[in-house]
Design an enzyme around this catalytic site. Structure first.
Site, PDB file in Angstrom:
ATOM      1  N   TYR A   1       0.801  -1.227   0.000  1.00 36.68           N
ATOM      2  CA  TYR A   1       0.000   0.000   0.000  1.00 36.68           C
ATOM      3  C   TYR A   1       0.830   1.272   0.000  1.00 36.68           C
ATOM      4  O   TYR A   1       0.294   2.353   0.136  1.00 36.68           O
ATOM      5  CB  TYR A   1      -0.928   0.020   1.231  1.00 36.68           C
ATOM      6  CG  TYR A   1      -2.225  -0.700   1.004  1.00 36.68           C
ATOM      7  CD1 TYR A   1      -2.241  -2.078   0.803  1.00 36.68           C
ATOM      8  CD2 TYR A   1      -3.433  -0.012   0.970  1.00 36.68           C
ATOM      9  CE1 TYR A   1      -3.427  -2.746   0.597  1.00 36.68           C
ATOM     10  CE2 TYR A   1      -4.626  -0.681   0.762  1.00 36.68           C
ATOM     11  CZ  TYR A   1      -4.618  -2.038   0.580  1.00 36.68           C
ATOM     12  OH  TYR A   1      -5.796  -2.701   0.381  1.00 36.68           O
TER      13      TYR A   1
ATOM     14  N   LYS B   1       2.658 -15.261   3.230  1.00 40.67           N
ATOM     15  CA  LYS B   1       2.869 -16.012   1.978  1.00 40.67           C
ATOM     16  C   LYS B   1       4.360 -16.244   1.818  1.00 40.67           C
ATOM     17  O   LYS B   1       4.963 -15.975   0.774  1.00 40.67           O
ATOM     18  CB  LYS B   1       2.282 -15.199   0.802  1.00 40.67           C
ATOM     19  CG  LYS B   1       2.211 -15.936  -0.518  1.00 40.67           C
ATOM     20  CD  LYS B   1       1.066 -16.903  -0.626  1.00 40.67           C
ATOM     21  CE  LYS B   1       1.202 -17.740  -1.874  1.00 40.67           C
ATOM     22  NZ  LYS B   1       0.121 -18.739  -2.018  1.00 40.67           N
TER      23      LYS B   1
ATOM     24  N   ASP C   1      -3.558 -18.122   1.646  1.00 39.92           N
ATOM     25  CA  ASP C   1      -4.629 -18.716   0.833  1.00 39.92           C
ATOM     26  C   ASP C   1      -5.330 -19.840   1.600  1.00 39.92           C
ATOM     27  O   ASP C   1      -6.552 -19.988   1.548  1.00 39.92           O
ATOM     28  CB  ASP C   1      -4.144 -19.165  -0.553  1.00 39.92           C
ATOM     29  CG  ASP C   1      -2.737 -19.748  -0.547  1.00 39.92           C
ATOM     30  OD1 ASP C   1      -2.041 -19.648   0.487  1.00 39.92           O
ATOM     31  OD2 ASP C   1      -2.328 -20.300  -1.579  1.00 39.92           O
TER      32      ASP C   1
ATOM     33  N   ASP D   1      -6.511  -6.583   4.433  1.00 40.49           N
ATOM     34  CA  ASP D   1      -7.649  -5.941   3.783  1.00 40.49           C
ATOM     35  C   ASP D   1      -8.631  -7.010   3.310  1.00 40.49           C
ATOM     36  O   ASP D   1      -9.839  -6.952   3.588  1.00 40.49           O
ATOM     37  CB  ASP D   1      -7.122  -5.113   2.593  1.00 40.49           C
ATOM     38  CG  ASP D   1      -8.211  -4.360   1.873  1.00 40.49           C
ATOM     39  OD1 ASP D   1      -9.266  -4.100   2.491  1.00 40.49           O
ATOM     40  OD2 ASP D   1      -8.006  -4.019   0.693  1.00 40.49           O
TER      41      ASP D   1
HETATM   42 MG    MG Z   1     -11.496  -3.497   2.420  1.00 41.12          MG
END
Ligand code: MG
Ligand code: NAI
Length: 333
Positions: A124, A171, A204, A228
């Site tokens: 981000y 990950k 995942d 998120d």
């Molecule tokens: Mg969101």
């Protein structure tokens, strides 16, 4: 003396849901003075700046804000005021509790998970380098400092509220250096919290586990983009975005906001569910140690949400923003 709180009414459904929260707080007699400040698309159209300096200064002065969603244009346009706010005020922890609501029909009756999302870096940071019109490079950032403090915040929370498990999502099988560092720091920090059962999960798999067996999670801690997505997924387990609150917390400032966006598809139609913003405002009351007001409004909210006649359409109800707010105010007494 009243507590000052900066209020950003935001875009889309923002003004409708903030008005609902202010009505409920007023009815409950919460000693808060709201100080309105602009941000988002409307602020951009009015002033050319989606996050005016004056707004930032007000938050710095009063330390606490309640913020409705802000519209960010996709593609060309200005950078998200939300991201700028989090980075400028160093609001490093994005805290999103999801808890099953009595009477609201969902896949499981017993979900209770708090996600701690690292809020200042990861993918981000906005480093997108256009190599040429057909190729773009995206750069993320993971640092020891930011990783340590978010993982510590998650472990502190688990300790304070007597929650058994903290699960770190990553990950590191593919992104070995970046999320690998986050994972390594996780186990280092966890040593300081022997009472917390600390484990990790590849992100995942965590998505699948959240859908299949969400009861196994108490606290989840993860990097920005994963957080998120996972926190929105978790929100779907308890009734969706309309009921999921959030807080952006840093060393010096805290900004409370719903997880959802400005919902342009239903804006101005008296359809929006104000619960997510209300629950965010309730997180704020706990943060401010206004526990009696918290308990009273929370109890009234649960009672109101259990009634299909008054809850809003996103929860399969027949109510509107206004009728839900009125019913909740009646339930305060
Ligand atoms: Mg969101
Ligand atoms: P969204 O959360 O606004 O909407 C997704 C879906 O959920 C829509 O169908 C909407 O009607 C529904 N929904 C959301 N909140 C609701 C509520 N309180 N009651 C009933 N239904 C509700 O997400 P979307 O469409 O991806 O984004 C719209 C805009 O919001 C974009 O400009 C985006 O950048 C912005 N956004 C802002 C956020 C913030 O200010 N923190 C967070 C997420 C998105």
């Amino acid at each position: 003396m009243n507590q000052n709180v900066v209020l950003i009414t935001g875009d889309g459904i923002g003004p409708e849901i903030t008005s609902s929260v202010c009505t409920i707080f007023k009815e409950a007699g919460v000693p808060i003075s709201w100080i309105e400040a602009p941000a988002g698309l409307r602020a951009y159209e009015d002033t050319g700046n989606p996050l005016p300096e004056e707004t930032l200064n007000l938050i710095k002065e009063h330390k606490i804000a309640l913020k409705a969603p802000l519209t960010t244009p996709v593609g060309k346009g200005f950078r998200s005021a939300n991201v700028t706010l989090r980075q400028t005020l160093d609001l490093y922890a994005n805290v999103r509790p999801v808890k099953s609501l009595p009477g609201v029909q969902t896949a499981y009756p017993d979900v209770d998970i708090v996600t701690f999302r690292e809020n200042t870096q990861g993918l981000y940071i906005g480093h997108e380098r256009v190599i040429d019109p057909d190729n773009v490079e995206l750069i993320g950032l993971i640092t020891r400092k930011a990783s340590e403090r978010i993982i510590r915040a998650a472990c502190e929370y688990a300790t304070k509220y007597n929650l058994k498990k903290v699960t770190l999502g990553h990950k590191a099988n593919i992104l070995k250096e970046s999320t690998g560092l986050f994972l390594k720091i996780g186990y280092e920090v966890a040593k300081e919290y022997p009472k917390v059962e600390f484990s990790d999960m590849i992100i995942d798999n965590m998505a699948m586990q959240l859908v299949m067996r969400p009861q196994q999670f108490d606290v989840i801690v993860t990097t920005n983009l994963f957080g998120d997505i996972m926190s929105d997924l978790a929100s779907g387990l308890v009734g969706g975005l309309g009921v999921t609150p959030g807080a952006n917390i840093g060393e010096n400032y805290a900004v409370f906001e719903a997880v959802h966006g400005s919902a342009p598809d239903i804006a101005g139609q008296n359809k929006a569910n104000p619960t997510a913003l209300l629950f965010s405002a309730l997180m704020m009351l706990r943060h401010l140690d206004m526990n009696e007001h918290y308990e009273r409004i929370h109890a009234a909210a649960l009672k109101t949400l259990a009634d299909t006649e008054v809850r809003t359409a996103d929860l399969g109800g027949k109510g509107t923003t206004a009728s839900f707010t009125e019913a909740l105010c009646r339930n305060l007494n």
